[in-house]
Design an enzyme around this catalytic site. Structure first.
Site, short mmCIF file in Angstrom:
data_model
loop_
_atom_site.label_atom_id
_atom_site.label_comp_id
_atom_site.label_asym_id
_atom_site.label_seq_id
_atom_site.Cartn_x
_atom_site.Cartn_y
_atom_site.Cartn_z
N TYR A 146 0.85 -0.93 -0.09
CA TYR A 146 0.11 -0.01 -0.08
C TYR A 146 0.81 1.33 -0.13
CZ TYR A 146 -4.59 -2.42 0.93
OH TYR A 146 -5.64 -2.94 0.80
N LYS A 195 3.82 -15.57 3.16
CA LYS A 195 4.02 -16.06 1.77
C LYS A 195 5.55 -16.45 1.91
CE LYS A 195 2.59 -17.94 -1.99
NZ LYS A 195 1.86 -19.26 -2.03
N ASP A 227 -2.18 -18.77 1.26
CA ASP A 227 -3.32 -19.34 0.39
C ASP A 227 -3.94 -20.41 1.21
OD1 ASP A 227 -0.57 -20.51 0.52
OD2 ASP A 227 -0.87 -21.23 -1.52
N ASP A 251 -5.92 -7.20 4.12
CA ASP A 251 -7.26 -6.49 3.59
C ASP A 251 -8.11 -7.78 2.95
OD1 ASP A 251 -8.75 -4.83 2.10
OD2 ASP A 251 -7.72 -5.04 0.44
N ASP A 255 -11.98 -9.40 4.67
CA ASP A 255 -13.03 -9.50 3.91
C ASP A 255 -13.62 -10.94 3.98
OD1 ASP A 255 -13.02 -6.52 3.16
OD2 ASP A 255 -13.57 -7.00 0.96
C1 IPM Z 1 -10.07 -1.70 3.75
C2 IPM Z 1 -10.33 -1.28 2.52
C3 IPM Z 1 -9.42 -0.10 2.28
C4 IPM Z 1 -8.02 -0.99 2.28
C5 IPM Z 1 -9.47 0.41 0.67
C6 IPM Z 1 -11.04 1.26 0.67
C7 IPM Z 1 -8.32 1.39 0.36
O1 IPM Z 1 -10.70 -2.08 1.55
O2 IPM Z 1 -10.14 -0.88 4.98
O3 IPM Z 1 -10.07 -2.92 3.99
O4 IPM Z 1 -7.83 -1.62 1.04
O5 IPM Z 1 -7.41 -1.07 3.27
MG MG Z 2 -10.84 -4.13 2.70
#
Ligand code: IPM
Ligand code: MG
Length: 360
Positions: A146, A195, A227, A251, A255
């Site tokens: 990032y 990884k 993975d 990240d 999710d």
């Molecule tokens: C998160 C989001 C952010 C990230 C985006 C919106 C830049 O997906 O906070 O997980 O990737 O960190």
């Molecule tokens: Mg995210």
């Protein structure tokens, strides 16, 4: 206790969910005798509209001077040319990255917990869910891909883009320490995800995490390749306690973890620096498609506010009260549309906030 909270409603559903979290915080203040002073600032698309940049120096400074920041969400549809037809560092998400970096919020804590009331909304089979799961993802937030050097160039007439993944040992050590500290207050297990079979940054990650582990003899450390971790999360989520990982892996895995809790609308998060200061936000995005319709689930933001009470203000009793109020409304069968199931009562964003506030 007197606390100065900067609120950043942001874009999309951000304003409506932050409103509900403040409603709940106000009830906490009233019940337990605290004063929370709010200052609202702009970030993301709304800041681009007002000032031409996703985060102004003044907004960052206001956040820096506060005791904690409560954030909704930023960004819009990528098809929204008003915010996205500009250089990447002027887009809404750039504001989020800038505030994370600017406030040195390197430790992102994302708990993923399955409420038994929401087992129906969990996409996993019953035999996989078993007794449920309760994990915390500790994601490094200010390093890695990032924030590494990036550029796009043309080499011999061919476009080529480069992103760099860099970590130094200090960045790894400080996040590892946070993960082990949290593990000590939980089930004392850390799974560090990397990884290391491919990446140098992961091999350094592993080495430093092992050094840190020596200071925590009670904590059991395991390493897992990313993975494999993605697979294990949907095969046996109950095995995870604290998952420690770098920015990009965190990240993606967070999710995935949020989805198995039934809805991304349930997942809170805290981003902390070395001190008690933190920024608290739901793990989900700004969901522009449902903005302003009362369909958004404010629970992730309300639970983020509970994390703020716990981590930044040391108000454990108050944080417990918020968490148990959330538990109560779920037990009583109130649901926003994203977690709706048969026999439950569907409520909108504001009503969900009211119901939780009433139970404090
Ligand atoms: C998160 C989001 C952010 C990230 C985006 C919106 C830049 O997906 O906070 O997980 O990737 O960190
Ligand atoms: Mg995210």
């Amino acid at each position: 206790m007197e606390c100065r909270i900067v609120t950043i409603p942001g874009d999309g559903i951000g304003p409506e969910i932050v409103r509900e979290a403040c409603k709940v915080l106000d009830k906490v203040a009233q019940t337990y005798g605290h004063s929370f002073h709010y200052q609202e600032v702009l970030m993301g698309g709304c800041s681009i509209d007002a000032y031409g940049v996703p985060l102004t120096e003044e907004a960052l400074e206001a956040a820096r001077r506060s005791d904690a920041v409560l954030l909704g969400a930023v960004g819009g549809n990528v098809g929204n040319s008003r915010w996205y037809d500009v250089a990447p560092d002027l887009r809404p998400e750039a504001g989020l990255l800038a505030i994370r970096k600017g406030l040195n919020l390197f430790a992102n804590i994302r708990p993923a917990y399955l409420y038994k009331e929401l087992a129906e909304a969990c996409p996993l089979k019953k035999e996989i869910i078993g007794e449920g799961f309760d994990m915390v993802i500790m994601r490094e937030l200010t390093g890695g891909l990032y924030f590494g050097e990036r550029h796009t160039e043309e080499v011999d007439g061919i476009l080529q883009a480069t992103d760099t993944l860099t970590y130094n040992e200090n960045e790894i050590r400080r996040i590892a320490v946070k993960a082990f500290d949290i593990a000590m207050k939980r089930r004392k297990r850390v799974i560090s995800v990397d990884k290391a079979n491919v990446l140098d940054s992961s091999r350094l990650w592993r080495k430093v995490v092992e050094e840190v582990a020596k200071d925590y003899p009670e904590v059991k450390l395991e390493h897992m390749l990313v993975d494999n971790c993605a697979m294990q999360l949907v095969m046996d989520p109950g095995q995870f306690d604290v998952v420690l990982t770098e920015n990009m892996f965190g990240d993606i895995l967070s999710d995935e973890a949020s989805m198995i809790t039934g809805s991304i609308g349930m997942l809170s998060s805290a981003s902390l620096n070395e001190s008690k200061f933190g920024m608290y936000e739901p793990s989900h995005g700004s969901a522009p498609d449902i903005a302003g319709k009362g369909l958004a689930n404010p629970i992730a933001t309300i639970l983020s506010a509970a994390m703020m009470l716990r981590y930044s203000f040391d108000l454990d009793k108050e944080a417990d009260a918020v968490e148990s109020a959330v538990q109560k409304v779920l037990t009583e069968g109130y649901r926003t549309p994203d977690i709706m199931s048969e026999g439950c009562e569907k409520v909108d964003t504001a009503r969900m906030g009211d119901l939780i506030a009433e139970r404090i």
